[in-house]
Scaffold this motif. Structure first.
Motif, PDB file in Angstrom:
ATOM      1  N   GLU A  24    -106.678   1.559 -39.082  1.00 12.80           N
ATOM      2  CA  GLU A  24    -107.736   2.558 -39.243  1.00 12.80           C
ATOM      3  C   GLU A  24    -109.035   2.117 -38.580  1.00 12.80           C
ATOM      4  O   GLU A  24    -109.332   0.926 -38.494  1.00 12.80           O
ATOM      5  N   LYS A  25    -109.819   3.142 -38.186  1.00 15.48           N
ATOM      6  CA  LYS A  25    -111.142   2.888 -37.623  1.00 15.48           C
ATOM      7  C   LYS A  25    -111.977   4.153 -37.822  1.00 15.48           C
ATOM      8  O   LYS A  25    -111.462   5.263 -37.700  1.00 15.48           O
ATOM      9  N   GLU A  26    -113.249   3.973 -38.130  1.00 13.55           N
ATOM     10  CA  GLU A  26    -114.177   5.101 -38.245  1.00 13.55           C
ATOM     11  C   GLU A  26    -115.120   5.067 -37.043  1.00 13.55           C
ATOM     12  O   GLU A  26    -115.686   4.023 -36.729  1.00 13.55           O
ATOM     13  N   ILE A  27    -115.266   6.216 -36.376  1.00 17.83           N
ATOM     14  CA  ILE A  27    -116.202   6.352 -35.264  1.00 17.83           C
ATOM     15  C   ILE A  27    -116.997   7.634 -35.510  1.00 17.83           C
ATOM     16  O   ILE A  27    -116.408   8.723 -35.583  1.00 17.83           O
ATOM     17  N   ASP A  28    -118.312   7.515 -35.665  1.00 20.91           N
ATOM     18  CA  ASP A  28    -119.167   8.681 -35.915  1.00 20.91           C
ATOM     19  C   ASP A  28    -118.623   9.545 -37.044  1.00 20.91           C
ATOM     20  O   ASP A  28    -118.497  10.766 -36.919  1.00 20.91           O
ATOM     21  N   GLU A  29    -118.270   8.903 -38.150  1.00 21.80           N
ATOM     22  CA  GLU A  29    -117.764   9.559 -39.357  1.00 21.80           C
ATOM     23  C   GLU A  29    -116.451  10.310 -39.148  1.00 21.80           C
ATOM     24  O   GLU A  29    -116.100  11.190 -39.928  1.00 21.80           O
ATOM     25  N   LYS A  30    -115.718   9.974 -38.087  1.00 23.24           N
ATOM     26  CA  LYS A  30    -114.383  10.522 -37.856  1.00 23.24           C
ATOM     27  C   LYS A  30    -113.375   9.402 -37.997  1.00 23.24           C
ATOM     28  O   LYS A  30    -113.624   8.266 -37.590  1.00 23.24           O
ATOM     29  N   SER A  31    -112.218   9.737 -38.559  1.00 24.60           N
ATOM     30  CA  SER A  31    -111.168   8.741 -38.778  1.00 24.60           C
ATOM     31  C   SER A  31    -110.199   8.712 -37.600  1.00 24.60           C
ATOM     32  O   SER A  31    -109.753   9.763 -37.124  1.00 24.60           O
ATOM     33  N   TYR A  32    -109.858   7.500 -37.179  1.00 26.09           N
ATOM     34  CA  TYR A  32    -108.930   7.270 -36.079  1.00 26.09           C
ATOM     35  C   TYR A  32    -107.882   6.252 -36.515  1.00 26.09           C
ATOM     36  O   TYR A  32    -108.142   5.440 -37.387  1.00 26.09           O
ATOM     37  N   ILE A  33    -106.721   6.306 -35.875  1.00 27.24           N
ATOM     38  CA  ILE A  33    -105.758   5.212 -35.987  1.00 27.24           C
ATOM     39  C   ILE A  33    -105.301   4.831 -34.583  1.00 27.24           C
ATOM     40  O   ILE A  33    -105.428   5.615 -33.640  1.00 27.24           O
ATOM     41  N   LEU A  34    -104.763   3.633 -34.488  1.00 28.85           N
ATOM     42  CA  LEU A  34    -104.297   3.129 -33.200  1.00 28.85           C
ATOM     43  C   LEU A  34    -102.833   3.506 -32.999  1.00 28.85           C
ATOM     44  O   LEU A  34    -102.006   3.305 -33.886  1.00 28.85           O
ATOM     45  N   ILE A  35    -102.540   4.075 -31.836  1.00 26.91           N
ATOM     46  CA  ILE A  35    -101.163   4.381 -31.469  1.00 26.91           C
ATOM     47  C   ILE A  35    -100.883   3.755 -30.102  1.00 26.91           C
ATOM     48  O   ILE A  35    -101.794   3.340 -29.392  1.00 26.91           O
ATOM     49  N   GLN A  36     -99.617   3.717 -29.754  1.00 26.41           N
ATOM     50  CA  GLN A  36     -99.195   3.162 -28.467  1.00 26.41           C
ATOM     51  C   GLN A  36     -97.883   3.817 -28.075  1.00 26.41           C
ATOM     52  O   GLN A  36     -97.275   4.520 -28.864  1.00 26.41           O
ATOM     53  N   ASN A  37     -97.458   3.574 -26.842  1.00 27.36           N
ATOM     54  CA  ASN A  37     -96.168   4.074 -26.380  1.00 27.36           C
ATOM     55  C   ASN A  37     -95.199   2.906 -26.268  1.00 27.36           C
ATOM     56  O   ASN A  37     -95.546   1.849 -25.730  1.00 27.36           O
ATOM     57  N   ARG A  38     -93.986   3.118 -26.788  1.00 27.50           N
ATOM     58  CA  ARG A  38     -92.955   2.074 -26.772  1.00 27.50           C
ATOM     59  C   ARG A  38     -92.578   1.701 -25.344  1.00 27.50           C
ATOM     60  O   ARG A  38     -92.481   2.556 -24.478  1.00 27.50           O
ATOM     61  N   CYS A  39     -92.310   0.411 -25.178  1.00 26.40           N
ATOM     62  CA  CYS A  39     -91.915  -0.114 -23.871  1.00 26.40           C
ATOM     63  C   CYS A  39     -91.042  -1.337 -24.142  1.00 26.40           C
ATOM     64  O   CYS A  39     -91.514  -2.458 -24.098  1.00 26.40           O
ATOM     65  N   LYS A  40     -89.776  -1.094 -24.481  1.00 29.67           N
ATOM     66  CA  LYS A  40     -88.872  -2.194 -24.826  1.00 29.67           C
ATOM     67  C   LYS A  40     -87.634  -2.131 -23.935  1.00 29.67           C
ATOM     68  O   LYS A  40     -86.931  -1.125 -23.918  1.00 29.67           O
ATOM     69  N   GLU A  41     -87.374  -3.203 -23.223  1.00 29.14           N
ATOM     70  CA  GLU A  41     -86.203  -3.262 -22.349  1.00 29.14           C
ATOM     71  C   GLU A  41     -84.910  -3.033 -23.121  1.00 29.14           C
ATOM     72  O   GLU A  41     -83.964  -2.459 -22.604  1.00 29.14           O
ATOM     73  N   SER A  42     -84.871  -3.473 -24.368  1.00 27.71           N
ATOM     74  CA  SER A  42     -83.657  -3.357 -25.178  1.00 27.71           C
ATOM     75  C   SER A  42     -83.404  -1.924 -25.664  1.00 27.71           C
ATOM     76  O   SER A  42     -82.345  -1.641 -26.215  1.00 27.71           O
ATOM     77  N   ALA A  43     -84.380  -1.028 -25.466  1.00 30.31           N
ATOM     78  CA  ALA A  43     -84.232   0.360 -25.934  1.00 30.31           C
ATOM     79  C   ALA A  43     -84.792   1.334 -24.900  1.00 30.31           C
ATOM     80  O   ALA A  43     -85.793   2.008 -25.140  1.00 30.31           O
ATOM     81  N   PRO A  44     -84.150   1.436 -23.745  1.00 32.17           N
ATOM     82  CA  PRO A  44     -84.687   2.306 -22.686  1.00 32.17           C
ATOM     83  C   PRO A  44     -84.738   3.784 -23.064  1.00 32.17           C
ATOM     84  O   PRO A  44     -85.583   4.518 -22.552  1.00 32.17           O
ATOM     85  N   ASP A  94     -78.757   4.833 -39.823  1.00 30.97           N
ATOM     86  CA  ASP A  94     -77.815   5.097 -38.733  1.00 30.97           C
ATOM     87  C   ASP A  94     -78.616   5.179 -37.449  1.00 30.97           C
ATOM     88  O   ASP A  94     -79.698   5.761 -37.429  1.00 30.97           O
ATOM     89  N   GLY A  95     -78.133   4.590 -36.377  1.00 29.36           N
ATOM     90  CA  GLY A  95     -78.868   4.641 -35.119  1.00 29.36           C
ATOM     91  C   GLY A  95     -78.896   3.301 -34.420  1.00 29.36           C
ATOM     92  O   GLY A  95     -77.989   2.492 -34.558  1.00 29.36           O
ATOM     93  N   ASN A  96     -79.989   3.065 -33.702  1.00 32.17           N
ATOM     94  CA  ASN A  96     -80.102   1.883 -32.832  1.00 32.17           C
ATOM     95  C   ASN A  96     -80.435   0.587 -33.558  1.00 32.17           C
ATOM     96  O   ASN A  96     -80.012  -0.477 -33.141  1.00 32.17           O
ATOM     97  N   TYR A  97     -81.256   0.672 -34.590  1.00 27.67           N
ATOM     98  CA  TYR A  97     -81.746  -0.543 -35.227  1.00 27.67           C
ATOM     99  C   TYR A  97     -81.493  -0.511 -36.724  1.00 27.67           C
ATOM    100  O   TYR A  97     -81.964   0.390 -37.408  1.00 27.67           O
ATOM    101  N   PRO A  98     -80.835  -1.520 -37.280  1.00 27.50           N
ATOM    102  CA  PRO A  98     -80.646  -1.583 -38.732  1.00 27.50           C
ATOM    103  C   PRO A  98     -81.881  -2.214 -39.388  1.00 27.50           C
ATOM    104  O   PRO A  98     -81.844  -3.327 -39.886  1.00 27.50           O
TER     105      PRO A  98
END
Length: 166
Positions: A14-34, A101-105
């Motif tokens: 979490e982060k507050e900027i000018d009384e607005k709430s934000y969270i940090l996101i990113q895009n996945r980049c894993k060779e093991s899961a193209p 069920d899926g790629n990662y247990p």
């Protein structure tokens, strides 16, 4: 041969900027899961053997974003028991999810936290690391849920509901 689920942690930063709430996101980049390349996620990773979940969260966030965790909600309420040669930490995460069920247990314990520093633009496991307002995140998740890493969708929705966004 019997296989077991792997424990992991995730951070809602979490982060507050000018009384607005934000969270940090990113895009996945894993060779093991193209097939998951580019999906939106929050920082996360697996717990090493005998690693405290809070230490793991700090390590994973630093490795993926370059940010230093300054506080984790609930950490000060956790307890450690030492008995019969074992150290046990008892804690309450914000949310828990299990891939059945899926790629990662995986079983992922998500925590809300705060950080200091400037995020990297990308790391070995993530790209486009950025702050997003929780209002914008709510709209994006509602309109295009397929753009998100499935393991974290319920956790992010729970967080947004707690902030009365969705």
């Amino acid at each position: 041969m019997e296989a077991f689920a792997k424990p992991a942690v995730a951070g809602i930063i979490e982060k507050e900027i000018d009384e607005k709430s934000y969270i940090l996101i990113q895009n996945r980049c894993k060779e093991s899961a193209p097939n998951e390349e580019g999906l939106i996620e929050i920082p996360a990773g697996r717990v090493r053997e005998y690693e405290n979940v809070y230490d793991c969260l700090r390590r994973e966030i630093y490795e993926e974003t370059g940010l230093e965790v300054t506080s984790i909600v609930g950490e000060d309420e956790s307890t450690v028991l030492e008995l019969h040669g074992q150290r046990i930490v008892n804690y309450t995460p914000f949310a828990s999810s299990q891939c059945i069920d899926g790629n990662y247990p995986l079983i992922v314990q998500a925590f809300i936290c705060r950080v200091k520093g400037v995020p990297l633009h990308e790391s070995e496991e993530s790209k486009n690391i950025r702050w997003i307002s929780i209002n914008e995140l709510g709209k994006l998740l509602t309109i295009e849920p397929e753009k998100f890493y499935p393991m974290q969708v319920a956790t992010i929705k729970k967080y947004l509901r707690s902030k009365m966004i969705i």
